[in-house]
Write an enzyme that holds these catalytic residues in place. Structure first.
Site, short mmCIF file in Angstrom:
data_model
loop_
_atom_site.label_atom_id
_atom_site.label_comp_id
_atom_site.label_asym_id
_atom_site.label_seq_id
_atom_site.Cartn_x
_atom_site.Cartn_y
_atom_site.Cartn_z
N PHE A 11 0.82 -1.20 0.00
CA PHE A 11 0.00 0.00 0.00
C PHE A 11 0.86 1.27 0.00
O PHE A 11 0.88 2.02 -0.98
CB PHE A 11 -0.93 -0.03 1.21
CG PHE A 11 -1.70 1.24 1.45
CD1 PHE A 11 -2.25 1.96 0.40
CD2 PHE A 11 -1.87 1.72 2.74
CE1 PHE A 11 -2.96 3.13 0.63
CE2 PHE A 11 -2.58 2.89 2.98
CZ PHE A 11 -3.12 3.60 1.93
N TYR A 154 4.05 -7.49 16.61
CA TYR A 154 4.25 -6.55 15.51
C TYR A 154 4.85 -5.25 16.03
O TYR A 154 5.84 -4.74 15.48
CB TYR A 154 2.92 -6.27 14.81
CG TYR A 154 3.01 -5.19 13.76
CD1 TYR A 154 3.57 -5.46 12.52
CD2 TYR A 154 2.53 -3.90 14.01
CE1 TYR A 154 3.67 -4.47 11.55
CE2 TYR A 154 2.63 -2.91 13.05
CZ TYR A 154 3.18 -3.20 11.82
OH TYR A 154 3.28 -2.21 10.87
#
Length: 328
Positions: A11, A154
């Protein structure tokens, strides 16, 4: 200028590759086409960047490869003037399921990029970090001095990326900058994000589904503002060795966001609520004064205008994009 964009079919990386190619630079997009979400959206990112290169004075080359392959990544790092390191195993929730994979790609892969850059003529490595490094807020908005206590693998991997970038700057003199993104959205965004799901459901006459009570807040940052922050780093060394928040002009509750999208697209719908995932952050809100001071960063897109822009794009690209959202 020769630019390497890792994660260049993703993206943010796809938008960077598109912009740099259009601006006349020679761009190499490096991506492993990890099927975290349907690779069809990555193919559209590639096609868009290829068109930009054809319309402008730049060039675009796509390389399919893996950050964990030291020999391959070293080759393309050595040929680049500036590296925009966007590649990562994304997803807070996914990281809870596969923490080792996240570490291998995000941390070890970043070390491969930095080590290769240290041995080359690289002018700068710009590392994509995340607001996930902050964890639970002690105060808001977050400034870069806020403690970093991530609550997901993460977030921990992104913090490790930043620390290695800082160390390579301090110890080896490699110019590095880490940008902490705050929930980036816009055309060709990952189809499993809240905004894309809210828009899809409203356009199909289905109520937006909010996870939790909706009082969670987010700093949603439009992709064009993120691209501009990165673009500035092509020509300035004022932020070398630093970590910068890249956020938006405002902060919004998830339930207010859902209402805003509902009111724009299908006002008669009711909101629905479902169980919240514990790995999701409760609040994010960026203090962007440091980025403003060092880069002149001034985000231009309000959430209302950004949602309108994204919804218009969604309608125009519904045939190929909506199936990806519905299956995510």
């Amino acid at each position: 200028m020769r630019i390497l964009v890792t994660g260049g079919a993703g993206f943010i990386g796809g938008h960077l590759a598109e912009k740099f190619s259009r601006d006349g630079h020679d761009v190499v997009a490096f991506d492993n086409f990890e099927p975290f979400y349907d690779v069809g959206i990555k193919e559209h990112n590639v096609e868009t960047a290829q068109r930009a290169a054809a319309e402008g004075d730049g060039s675009y080359e796509l390389i399919e490869g893996d950050l964990r392959d030291e020999e391959v990544i070293s080759q393309y790092v050595a040929e680049a003037d500036v590296i925009f390191h966007q590649a990562a195993q994304a997803g807070v929730r996914a990281s809870v399921k596969e923490p080792q994979k996240v570490n291998d790609i995000n941390v070890s892969g970043t070390l491969n990029v930095l080590e290769a850059a240290r041995d080359s003529e690289t002018e700068r490595v710009v590392v994509a970090s995340s607001s996930s490094v902050y964890g639970k807020p002690e105060y808001l908005p977050y400034d870069e001095n806020h403690s970093t206590t991530p609550v997901s693998p993460y977030g921990a991997s992104k913090l490790a990326q930043e620390q290695y970038a800082r160390v390579y700057n301090e110890v080896y003199g490699l110019p590095t900058v880490s940008l902490r993104y705050f929930t980036v959205y816009g055309p060709r965004m990952r189809p499993n994000m809240a905004i894309s799901n809210f828009v899809s459901r409203c356009l199909n006459g289905e109520p937006p589904v909010i996870y939790g009570d909706g009082t969670q807040t987010r700093d949603f940052t439009y992709i064009d503002d993120v691209v501009e922050a990165n673009r500035t780093l092509l020509t300035t060394d004022t932020a070398d060795g630093e970590v910068l928040n890249i956020g938006s002009t405002d902060n919004i509750e998830i339930r207010t966001l859902a209402k805003e999208i509902r009111d724009q697209l299908s006002p008669d719908l009711e909101l629905e609520y479902d169980e919240r995932n514990d790995a999701d952050a409760e609040h994010t809100h960026a203090d962007i004064s440091k980025a403003n001071d060092l880069l002149g960063y001034e985000p231009t897109m309000t959430i209302r205008k950004g949602v309108e822009e994204f919804a218009d794009w969604y309608r125009e690209n519904r045939d190929w994009y909506e199936p990806l959202v519905r299956s995510s």
